[in-house]
Write an enzyme that holds these catalytic residues in place. Structure first.
Site, PDB file in Angstrom:
ATOM      1  N   ASP A 197     -20.209  48.022  -8.409  1.00 26.08           N
ATOM      2  CA  ASP A 197     -20.148  46.740  -7.696  1.00 26.08           C
ATOM      3  C   ASP A 197     -19.241  45.743  -8.422  1.00 26.08           C
ATOM      4  OD1 ASP A 197     -22.048  47.882  -6.053  1.00 26.08           O
ATOM      5  OD2 ASP A 197     -23.712  46.695  -6.825  1.00 26.08           O
ATOM      6  N   GLU A 237     -24.321  45.722   3.676  1.00 25.59           N
ATOM      7  CA  GLU A 237     -24.532  44.841   2.521  1.00 25.59           C
ATOM      8  C   GLU A 237     -23.190  44.551   1.864  1.00 25.59           C
ATOM      9  OE1 GLU A 237     -27.041  47.042  -0.108  1.00 25.59           O
ATOM     10  OE2 GLU A 237     -25.430  48.368  -0.765  1.00 25.59           O
TER      11      GLU A 237
END
Length: 631
Positions: free
Chosen positions: A163, A397
């Protein structure tokens, strides 16, 4: 929350080591040692041979070498470094022609570095063809098991990345930060939201965690909300919290903001109640080169529910979960009017937008209690995209929002599906930061919801490799000169080389972005390797290509097949056999079988040894295609 099943690697421990031990050396002169200013004895377009000397007390000199940079006037070992031989000489290769370099010689001894004055040299003029001929591809290993441990972190480069978020700072470095995740949980020895930096997007220096321990405000804020809800106070172990998905941005010179996610353990009220909430907090720094300089500004926002205090919803009633908004995965943008926005959300109802105060980075309007009716919690944000209207367990997401002035669109990139293999990236766009956001097929994802198209990245495999899976939750950034990049993790498939945990190997991927004639971003199939961008000629396109239909297929690693472009502009092999092709040399656009494909020179990471090649990426309204030229 979906990420509570975070694969092997999200257990955390807390400790204090933000300095990381890598910076605990003195960068000043020893009074008893003098290092001569280096000289260049051989200069070409891509290399230098440099020489220096040292005088004084040489008994404690353990190492000598040269550090160099193109934009730091007084480089140190934190810039580019080459070690010297016993004659205090070294060759520096992989340089750019007709470019000014700043070089200093150094020696190391008595736990400190001593530097010379700066020597300035300009490399010889070199044609782009010569640069391509002399191109040296990155050599670091992707299967990084042997260097995955904490004591090997100086060698990580882009190993153990998950991420990522990236910002280009005033000092010319790109700084990257990430979710707390690593192969074998190596990161737990080093704080939270680990950072690294690079000048060239290829070679990355590990910096350490920016947050030494759980912020002091988290448990008191959690219990403040629980008390207002009529719930008992809790005292969870600090090691049980999740540290996920930061977003870093330069607000202005001397001010950088990092929004981060803290996921609280447990449930609201025991069995048959929904999971505990998450928080988004804020860090600020005046200079990210100071990895210890991130100051916590505290609480920003938490999960909001439109179901009042009706939180006794079975934990597996996914589509009807308690929260409307899930306060993780922040993204941050300053729009064309100078307004500041936080974009956030994961699974639940979709992606929300919230205006924040430019001075504080906190919500512009006072937030009410994070429960009530839809009207009561309106201050927590407004829906800008959703995958399934009315379904709160929709596998989307990781929003990342950018604005491209060249196209005058806001682009919202979103991660779809499960982390381990299926993870893929989608993008939509809008003329307004608050929407409506449309897909390439015209679907209104703000008003109606739906499958966002195009697919930007997807599990894939070129020949001579294991390929990559789990490619999403991206950062999108530019260099200020019109060049855009996409960064994410890429994961190895399961059971690579007999390793039952190979899917937990996460290598940071950076790819170039090109823009189609209709203003859509396409991400190149091969990772960025600083290949000289010499104009691609039509003759180079003739021959065999590895072609991938990258269109969506849940959890499937899309494999390449052969495609042949013949000199007479026909396609003689592959799924497009019988079609034709043509090439716009000026725009570097290949049109094959009616599909516009953006071209780029990139590194052939599957070749042995690695070298350069030509790649393409393109869309139709419902298809995505990747390809690379075979050698």
């Amino acid at each position: 929350m979906k990420k509570l099943t975070f694969f092997l690697i999200s257990l955390l421990t807390v400790f204090t080591a933000c300095s990381d031990g890598l910076d605990n050396v003195e960068y000043n002169r020893n009074s008893d040692i003098v290092v001569a200013t280096p000289e260049a004895t051989v200069t070409t377009g891509t290399s230098l041979t440099v020489h220096s000397s040292v005088t004084g007390n040489l008994n404690n000199v353990a190492k000598r070498g040269f550090c160099y940079s193109v934009n730091v006037l007084t480089p140190t070992i934190k810039d580019n470094v080459v070690e010297a031989d016993e004659n205090f000489s070294a060759s520096i290769s992989g340089l750019t022609g007709n470019t000014v370099y700043y070089i200093r010689s150094y020696v190391y001894g008595n736990s400190r570095y001593t530097y010379s004055e700066t020597f300035t040299v300009t490399t010889a003029a070199s044609s782009l063809d010569e640069q391509l001929k002399n191109y040296v591809a990155p050599t670091y290993e992707d299967y990084y098991v042997d260097i995955a441990s904490w004591d090997q972190r100086n060698q990580w480069n882009l190993a153990n990345v998950h991420d990522p978020t990236v910002v280009l700072a005033e000092d010319g470095y790109y700084y990257m930060y990430q979710t707390d995740a690593s192969y074998g949980n190596a990161h737990t020895a080093g704080g939270h939201f680990h950072g690294r930096r690079s000048k060239d997007l290829v070679n990355w220096e590990y910096l350490g965690g920016v947050m030494p321990a759980l912020p002091e405000w988290v448990i008191p804020k959690l219990n403040e909300i629980r008390k207002e809800m009529g719930l008992n106070e809790v005292s969870p172990e600090t090691t049980d919290f999740g540290y996920w998905a930061p977003c870093v941005r330069k607000v202005k010179n001397g001010l950088y903001r990092m929004y981060y996610s803290i996921v609280c353990p447990g449930t609201l009220d025991g069995a048959n109640s929904w999971g505990e909430r998450a928080f988004i907090g804020l860090l600020e720094n005046s200079n990210p080169a100071n990895n210890n300089g991130w100051e916590d500004k505290g609480y920003v926002i938490t999960n909001a529910s439109d179901k009042g205090l009706n939180f006794h919803i079975k934990p597996d009633d996914w589509a009807n979960c308690y929260y409307k908004w899930n306060a993780i995965d922040p993204s941050y943008l300053i729009d064309n009017d100078g307004k500041h926005y936080l974009i956030y959300g994961s699974w639940h109802s979709g992606i929300a937008a919230l205006e924040v105060d430019a001075e504080t980075g906190k919500p512009l309007n006072t937030l009410p209690a994070p429960w009530g009716t839809s009207e009561d919690i309106a201050a927590y944000g407004s829906l800008i995209t959703t995958r399934q209207m009315g379904n709160r367990w929709q596998a989307s997401e990781g929003p990342e929002i950018i604005y491209n002035a060249a196209t005058d669109y806001y682009y919202l990139f979103v991660a779809y599906d499960a982390l381990d293999t299926p993870y893929n990236t989608r993008v939509c766009r809008s003329r307004n930061i608050n929407g409506p956001y449309l897909g390439i097929d015209g679907v209104n994802l703000s008003q109606d919801g739906g499958e966002m198209l195009p697919v930007v990245t997807h599990p894939y495999k070129f020949s001579n490799s294991y390929g990559w899976v789990g490619i999403s939750h991206c950062a999108v950034f530019d260099d200020g000169n019109g060049n855009w990049y996409y960064a994410s993790q890429g994961r190895f498939p399961q059971n690579v080389e007999g390793n039952a945990y190979s899917n937990a190997l996460m290598m940071g991927h950076i790819r170039s972005i090109k823009w189609t004639s209709t203003g859509w971003p396409v991400v190149m199939p091969e990772r960025y390797g600083a290949v000289p961008q010499i104009a691609i000629t039509e003759d180079e396109l003739v021959g065999n290509w590895e072609h991938i239909d990258l269109s969506y297929s849940y959890g499937k690693q899309k494999e390449s097949s052969n495609m042949t472009l013949a000199a007479d502009h026909t396609i003689t092999d592959g799924s497009w056999k019988g079609g034709t092709w043509n090439y716009d040399t000026e725009k570097q656009i290949l049109t094959a079988n009616g599909v516009e494909l953006c071209l780029q020179r990139e590194t052939d990471w599957e070749a042995n040894p690695r070298t350069h090649t030509i790649v393409y990426a393109g869309y139709t309204n419902n298809k995505t295609y990747w390809g690379k030229k075979k050698k």
